[in-house]
Design a protein around this motif. Structure first.
Motif, PDB file in Angstrom:
ATOM      1  N   SER A 150       0.781  -1.293  -0.331  1.00 53.60           N
ATOM      2  CA  SER A 150       0.108  -0.170   0.149  1.00 53.60           C
ATOM      3  C   SER A 150       0.774   1.099  -0.040  1.00 53.60           C
ATOM      4  N   TRP A 151       0.138   2.050  -0.849  1.00 54.95           N
ATOM      5  CA  TRP A 151       1.078   3.066  -1.189  1.00 54.95           C
ATOM      6  C   TRP A 151       0.590   4.336  -0.379  1.00 54.95           C
ATOM      7  N   ARG A 152      -0.721   3.870  -0.279  1.00 57.32           N
ATOM      8  CA  ARG A 152      -1.859   5.447   0.596  1.00 57.32           C
ATOM      9  C   ARG A 152      -2.763   4.441   1.366  1.00 57.32           C
ATOM     10  N   PRO A 153      -2.340   4.415   2.808  1.00 61.01           N
ATOM     11  CA  PRO A 153      -1.440   5.212   4.029  1.00 61.01           C
ATOM     12  C   PRO A 153       0.367   3.428   3.189  1.00 61.01           C
ATOM     13  N   GLN A 154       1.241   4.173   3.494  1.00 58.76           N
ATOM     14  CA  GLN A 154       2.756   3.447   3.066  1.00 58.76           C
ATOM     15  C   GLN A 154       2.846   2.172   4.022  1.00 58.76           C
ATOM     16  N   GLU A 169       7.345  10.857  -8.052  1.00 58.21           N
ATOM     17  CA  GLU A 169       6.643  11.198  -9.345  1.00 58.21           C
ATOM     18  C   GLU A 169       5.736  10.304  -9.104  1.00 58.21           C
ATOM     19  N   ALA A 170       5.709   8.550  -8.954  1.00 58.52           N
ATOM     20  CA  ALA A 170       5.201   7.452  -8.674  1.00 58.52           C
ATOM     21  C   ALA A 170       3.392   8.548  -7.963  1.00 58.52           C
ATOM     22  N   LEU A 171       3.407   9.203  -7.059  1.00 58.13           N
ATOM     23  CA  LEU A 171       2.691   9.357  -5.970  1.00 58.13           C
ATOM     24  C   LEU A 171       1.865  10.098  -6.868  1.00 58.13           C
ATOM     25  N   LYS A 172       2.444  11.137  -7.890  1.00 58.00           N
ATOM     26  CA  LYS A 172       2.116  12.316  -8.378  1.00 58.00           C
ATOM     27  C   LYS A 172       1.392  11.465  -9.523  1.00 58.00           C
ATOM     28  N   HIS A 173       1.375  10.119  -9.898  1.00 52.39           N
ATOM     29  CA  HIS A 173       0.281   9.644 -10.972  1.00 52.39           C
ATOM     30  C   HIS A 173      -0.945   8.940  -9.837  1.00 52.39           C
ATOM     31  N   ASN A 174      -0.580   9.209  -8.918  1.00 52.88           N
ATOM     32  CA  ASN A 174      -1.451   8.260  -8.176  1.00 52.88           C
ATOM     33  C   ASN A 174      -1.237   6.818  -8.037  1.00 52.88           C
ATOM     34  N   VAL A 175      -0.583   6.575  -7.783  1.00 55.03           N
ATOM     35  CA  VAL A 175      -0.089   5.038  -7.554  1.00 55.03           C
ATOM     36  C   VAL A 175      -0.529   4.551  -5.912  1.00 55.03           C
ATOM     37  N   LEU A 176      -1.121   4.040  -5.879  1.00 57.92           N
ATOM     38  CA  LEU A 176      -2.039   3.157  -4.374  1.00 57.92           C
ATOM     39  C   LEU A 176      -1.762   1.297  -4.154  1.00 57.92           C
ATOM     40  N   ILE A 184       0.503  -0.210  -9.641  1.00 57.96           N
ATOM     41  CA  ILE A 184      -1.378   0.631  -9.813  1.00 57.96           C
ATOM     42  C   ILE A 184      -2.024   1.415  -8.809  1.00 57.96           C
ATOM     43  N   ASP A 185      -2.940   1.919  -9.941  1.00 59.54           N
ATOM     44  CA  ASP A 185      -3.460   3.278  -9.649  1.00 59.54           C
ATOM     45  C   ASP A 185      -4.820   3.147  -9.266  1.00 59.54           C
ATOM     46  N   PRO A 186      -5.758   3.423  -8.443  1.00 60.62           N
ATOM     47  CA  PRO A 186      -6.970   3.317  -7.385  1.00 60.62           C
ATOM     48  C   PRO A 186      -8.298   3.244  -8.663  1.00 60.62           C
ATOM     49  N   LYS A 222      -4.433  -1.859   3.772  1.00 60.38           N
ATOM     50  CA  LYS A 222      -4.538  -2.407   2.688  1.00 60.38           C
ATOM     51  C   LYS A 222      -5.765  -2.729   2.023  1.00 60.38           C
ATOM     52  N   VAL A 223      -6.923  -2.305   2.448  1.00 60.16           N
ATOM     53  CA  VAL A 223      -8.071  -1.835   2.193  1.00 60.16           C
ATOM     54  C   VAL A 223      -7.768  -1.472   0.845  1.00 60.16           C
ATOM     55  N   ASP A 224      -7.849  -0.229   0.844  1.00 57.99           N
ATOM     56  CA  ASP A 224      -7.467   0.174  -0.661  1.00 57.99           C
ATOM     57  C   ASP A 224      -6.977  -0.338  -2.040  1.00 57.99           C
ATOM     58  N   ALA A 225      -5.870  -0.368  -1.497  1.00 54.85           N
ATOM     59  CA  ALA A 225      -4.637  -1.541  -2.323  1.00 54.85           C
ATOM     60  C   ALA A 225      -5.604  -2.730  -2.756  1.00 54.85           C
TER      61      ALA A 225
END
Length: 247
Positions: A150-154, A169-176, A184-186, A222-225
């Motif tokens: 999971s990237w959000r939260p880390q 750069e990855a977080l700017k492209h909304n990596v989740l 992978i994005d949302p 890790k639910v959102d991821a």
């Protein structure tokens, strides 16, 4: 196991298999051993002689490696080099050997980092015989076992190990989320990264082609991821917990 939740989850996302561990809501670090046991049980029951098993890294896979007693006679290949700052107990090279011993099969470790920042060095490393031998088998993997980062939260060793400019750069492209070397994005879509050109790892296209992709992960962080990974169809078998399945 919560079979009712598992069936609802399986139907909702078109999974081949869903295994849902029942119990209270717990953070991911409290679920490592029980999920590892479930991964071990699943592999002991479902792998068949002659298959090629791919492995990534992580705490849940390390717990599974300790729990496994006997596997079908399969060969085992490391799906990526070792990420930066990875705890030694989660080292994928060691995990490959542990699984191969339990199977009585051959081990194909990948002795190298998951990435380097010099494209010319990547070419030299991929030409090295033992690395080339492991990576040449990626198109033949029958089943891959991976965790979810999971990237959000880390909650991802890949996120924490990335160079700072790569991570920004990855977080700017909304990596989740990440599974193996794929970001992978949302919406479940793959996001390109420097790993595509300087990584020693299974590519996103190779990941997609693997017939059985077994993803294990739990914890409310890790639910959102996990949802993103499911939405993108990156999973064929999900091993998780009731708190995640409900959400």
């Amino acid at each position: 196991l919560n079979t009712e939740l598992a069936e609802r989850l399986r139907e909702a996302y078109g999974l081949n298999v869903a295994l849902v561990l029942d119990g209270p809501d717990l953070p991911s670090n409290s679920l490592i051993e029980p999920l590892g046991l479930l991964v071990a049980d699943f592999l002991e029951e479902t792998l068949t002689d002659g298959q090629l098993l791919g492995l990534s890294w992580g705490r849940t896979l390390a717990a599974a490696a300790k729990a496994i007693t006997k596997l079908a006679k399969v060969d085992v290949v490391q799906a990526a080099g070792s990420p930066a700052r990875l705890d030694l107990s989660q080292n994928p090279t060691e995990l490959v050997h542990r699984f191969a011993r339990a199977a009585g099969g051959l081990a194909y470790p990948l002795f190298g980092p998951m990435w380097v920042e010099d494209p010319e060095l990547v070419d030299k490393l991929t030409a090295e015989p033992s690395i080339a031998d492991a990576m040449s088998r990626y198109d033949k993997i029958d089943a891959l076992v991976v965790g979810v980062g999971s990237w959000r939260p880390q909650e991802s060793c890949l996120c924490s190990g990335f160079p700072e400019d790569w991570r920004r750069e990855a977080l700017k492209h909304n990596v989740l989320a990440d599974i193996c070397a794929t970001l992978i994005d949302p919406d479940g879509q793959a996001v390109g990264s420097p790993l595509d050109s300087v990584g020693l790892c299974l590519s996103t296209e190779q990941l997609r082609r693997i017939p059985e992709r077994i993803v294990a992960g739990g914890g409310l962080e890790k639910v959102d991821a996990i949802r993103a990974v499911l939405k993108g169809g990156w999973v064929t078998t999900l091993i998780t917990v009731a708190s995640v399945a409900r959400r």
